[in-house]
Design a protein around this motif. Structure first.
Motif, mmCIF file in Angstrom:
data_model
loop_
_atom_site.group_PDB
_atom_site.id
_atom_site.type_symbol
_atom_site.label_atom_id
_atom_site.label_comp_id
_atom_site.label_asym_id
_atom_site.label_seq_id
_atom_site.Cartn_x
_atom_site.Cartn_y
_atom_site.Cartn_z
ATOM 1 N N ASN A 136 0.812 -1.218 0.000
ATOM 2 C CA ASN A 136 0.000 0.000 0.000
ATOM 3 C C ASN A 136 0.845 1.268 0.000
ATOM 4 O O ASN A 136 0.319 2.374 0.063
ATOM 5 C CB ASN A 136 -0.969 0.008 1.194
ATOM 6 N N PHE A 137 2.166 1.115 -0.043
ATOM 7 C CA PHE A 137 3.095 2.222 -0.284
ATOM 8 C C PHE A 137 3.743 2.000 -1.644
ATOM 9 O O PHE A 137 3.734 0.886 -2.178
ATOM 10 C CB PHE A 137 4.193 2.260 0.779
ATOM 11 N N LYS A 138 4.342 3.045 -2.171
ATOM 12 C CA LYS A 138 5.131 2.934 -3.401
ATOM 13 C C LYS A 138 6.476 3.608 -3.175
ATOM 14 O O LYS A 138 6.792 4.652 -3.738
ATOM 15 C CB LYS A 138 4.389 3.602 -4.572
ATOM 16 N N CYS A 139 7.273 3.015 -2.300
ATOM 17 C CA CYS A 139 8.552 3.613 -1.912
ATOM 18 C C CYS A 139 9.558 3.540 -3.055
ATOM 19 O O CYS A 139 9.828 2.450 -3.586
ATOM 20 C CB CYS A 139 9.115 2.917 -0.687
ATOM 21 N N SER A 140 10.128 4.663 -3.398
ATOM 22 C CA SER A 140 11.101 4.711 -4.495
ATOM 23 C C SER A 140 12.423 4.057 -4.122
ATOM 24 O O SER A 140 13.259 3.800 -4.987
ATOM 25 C CB SER A 140 11.354 6.164 -4.909
ATOM 26 N N PHE A 141 12.600 3.752 -2.832
ATOM 27 C CA PHE A 141 13.850 3.163 -2.345
ATOM 28 C C PHE A 141 13.665 1.728 -1.873
ATOM 29 O O PHE A 141 14.540 1.165 -1.214
ATOM 30 C CB PHE A 141 14.415 4.004 -1.200
ATOM 31 N N CYS A 142 12.540 1.112 -2.195
ATOM 32 C CA CYS A 142 12.220 -0.225 -1.686
ATOM 33 C C CYS A 142 13.243 -1.258 -2.157
ATOM 34 O O CYS A 142 13.509 -1.392 -3.356
ATOM 35 C CB CYS A 142 10.822 -0.646 -2.142
ATOM 36 N N HIS A 143 13.796 -2.013 -1.207
ATOM 37 C CA HIS A 143 14.753 -3.050 -1.606
ATOM 38 C C HIS A 143 14.063 -4.393 -1.818
ATOM 39 O O HIS A 143 14.706 -5.359 -2.215
ATOM 40 C CB HIS A 143 15.890 -3.171 -0.587
ATOM 41 N N SER A 244 7.030 7.919 -1.025
ATOM 42 C CA SER A 244 6.245 6.704 -0.795
ATOM 43 C C SER A 244 4.788 6.830 -1.204
ATOM 44 O O SER A 244 4.038 5.873 -1.075
ATOM 45 C CB SER A 244 6.298 6.315 0.694
ATOM 46 N N PHE A 245 4.385 8.021 -1.676
ATOM 47 C CA PHE A 245 2.978 8.284 -2.014
ATOM 48 C C PHE A 245 2.087 7.902 -0.834
ATOM 49 O O PHE A 245 1.069 7.230 -0.990
ATOM 50 C CB PHE A 245 2.570 7.524 -3.284
ATOM 51 N N SER A 246 2.478 8.356 0.338
ATOM 52 C CA SER A 246 1.779 7.957 1.554
ATOM 53 C C SER A 246 1.722 9.129 2.526
ATOM 54 O O SER A 246 1.872 10.280 2.123
ATOM 55 C CB SER A 246 2.476 6.739 2.178
ATOM 56 N N ASP A 247 1.539 8.836 3.806
ATOM 57 C CA ASP A 247 1.334 9.900 4.778
ATOM 58 C C ASP A 247 1.986 9.522 6.105
ATOM 59 O O ASP A 247 2.048 8.346 6.466
ATOM 60 C CB ASP A 247 -0.169 10.134 4.964
ATOM 61 N N LEU A 248 2.465 10.506 6.835
ATOM 62 C CA LEU A 248 3.142 10.287 8.111
ATOM 63 C C LEU A 248 2.175 10.047 9.261
ATOM 64 O O LEU A 248 2.418 9.185 10.122
ATOM 65 C CB LEU A 248 4.041 11.491 8.425
ATOM 66 N N GLU A 249 1.078 10.789 9.314
ATOM 67 C CA GLU A 249 0.205 10.770 10.484
ATOM 68 C C GLU A 249 -0.316 9.383 10.861
ATOM 69 O O GLU A 249 -0.348 9.034 12.047
ATOM 70 C CB GLU A 249 -0.963 11.744 10.291
ATOM 71 N N PRO A 250 -0.748 8.543 9.893
ATOM 72 C CA PRO A 250 -1.203 7.196 10.281
ATOM 73 C C PRO A 250 -0.110 6.377 10.966
ATOM 74 O O PRO A 250 -0.406 5.555 11.841
ATOM 75 C CB PRO A 250 -1.619 6.561 8.952
ATOM 76 N N VAL A 251 1.134 6.593 10.579
ATOM 77 C CA VAL A 251 2.250 5.861 11.173
ATOM 78 C C VAL A 251 2.433 6.273 12.639
ATOM 79 O O VAL A 251 2.636 5.427 13.517
ATOM 80 C CB VAL A 251 3.549 6.105 10.378
ATOM 81 N N LEU A 252 2.335 7.568 12.905
ATOM 82 C CA LEU A 252 2.473 8.050 14.277
ATOM 83 C C LEU A 252 1.330 7.529 15.146
ATOM 84 O O LEU A 252 1.544 7.151 16.308
ATOM 85 C CB LEU A 252 2.508 9.578 14.293
#
Length: 388
Positions: A136-143, A244-252
């Protein structure tokens, strides 16, 4: 400057040596006595891809008019038309009912728990790790992009039932089962079933997550977890949106909920040059962790290496990781390590009271464990974690 380059090159050399030794020894096998256990991933691949599939209805969604549904599993809350899929590609709407496409469609490997990293959790033991397609993320640095950016249609992963998963873990002598590689939220139904069954059979269970799960499914799965490793990828909304085309607040919010639940958790921060290595922001993040989660939560600053779409950036300078660790300890965090730098002194865990090494590590290997009964054996200071 010349010394700094030599130091960085030395750690790169050590990393190559450890990687080669890991591959030679068999990264996906463990040993009982002199008898090697073959790679579970290879064993799974040998299974017939024609294993009987069964449609498994997804958890956490609401039905809408005109056969539409809205997924309630993660922060995206995808509204999905009949025949459509969610952002993660793993959930499909069939005539107004939402189904998972990846139930039991997994890849697997046996790893040391330190690889997660979970460094205050059953040190020196092995875990049976599971992942699947999609994210559900699209991280440009995903290994792990070879899994996270593809679909089950492309990968055609073989089927493994929850009963088989638990049986494999017990048969291979693993102490735990983990869900990792891609975001566990995206195969929640299977994760949930395996976790419940594993607990009945005395196995520990943990997951490595990006933390963007919604509160209701998070609270439910926490009932069956022994630990969680959360990636805190940065500390600005801009970074999350742009990389990541995502958001910080849900993680916190997820971190606060895990803390409140009492389930053991640790935080991993991948430091990427020019993108999330601002030291003022790192200080702000560490203060937030201290004030909201406590000074005892382990924080792991991990070295970035070029991967996926971010293949033109250099590896993180060792000096940057050391500065981040120093900042974290300055603001009061007690257990801060440096990862992806084999041989660095900060691979190890130190007692915050007597300052002696309580767990000595080189990369993923535990060399010494000086924790006895959950306490430092040198000064009797309590060291938080899951030790037995």
């Amino acid at each position: 400057m010349k010394f700094k380059k030599l130091k960085d090159n030395f750690y790169v050399f050590l990393q190559i040596i450890f990687l080669l030794s890991f591959l030679i020894a068999g990264g996906a096998m463990i040993f009982k006595g002199d008898t090697p256990i073959p790679s579970l991933e290879l064993e799974l691949l040998k299974k017939s891809l024609s294993s009987k599939e069964r449609d498994v209805e997804a958890k956490y969604y609401i039905k809408l008019p005109n056969n539409m549904v809205q997924c309630q599993l993660c922060f995206r809350r995808c509204t999905i038309p009949d025949g459509g899929r969610g952002y993660c590609t793993n959930r499909i709407n069939k005539k107004g009912t939402l189904y998972t496409l990846v139930y039991g469609r997994v890849t697997a490997q046996i790893d040391p728990v330190e690889k997660e990293p979970l460094l205050h959790f059953l040190p020196g033991t092995f875990t049976l790790c599971f992942g699947t397609a999609g994210c559900n993320f699209k991280c440009s640095f995903c290994h792990n992009w070879h899994l996270s950016t593809r679909t089950q249609d492309e990968l055609k992963l073989p089927y493994l039932s929850p009963e088989e998963a638990v049986s494999k873990a017990r048969g291979y002598g693993c102490s735990s089962i983990s869900f990792t590689y891609n975001e566990p939220t995206t195969f929640y139904e299977w994760v949930y079933d395996v976790s419940r069954l594993a607990k009945k059979h005395g196995l520990r269970v943990y997951l490595h997550t990006n933390g963007a799960i919604n509160q209701e499914p998070l609270k439910e799965i926490l009932k069956y977890l022994d630990a969680v490793c959360v990636d805190l990828k940065g500390f600005t909304s801009e970074f999350y949106r742009e990389t990541s085309f995502s958001d910080l607040e849900p993680v916190l919010s997820t971190l606060k909920t895990i803390k409140k639940s009492g389930v053991w958790f640790e935080i991993t921060c991948l430091i990427i040059p020019t993108l999330n290595d601002n030291l003022d922001k790192i200080r702000e993040m560490c203060i937030w962790i201290r004030d909201n989660l406590g000074k005892e939560v382990p924080v792991h600053f991990t070295r970035f290496f070029p991967a996926y779409k971010l293949n033109r950036l250099p590896p993180t300078p060792i000096e940057t990781l050391e500065k981040a660790r120093n900042i974290a300890m300055e603001v009061g965090l007690e257990y801060v390590t440096i990862g992806n730098v084999p041989g660095h002194v900060a691979n190890s865990t130190f007692c915050p009271k007597c300052k002696k090494v309580v767990i000595k590590r080189i990369h993923f290997q535990v060399l010494e464990n000086n924790i006895k009964g959950g306490k430092c054996k040198f000064c009797n200071h309590r060291i938080p974690g899951v030790w037995e």
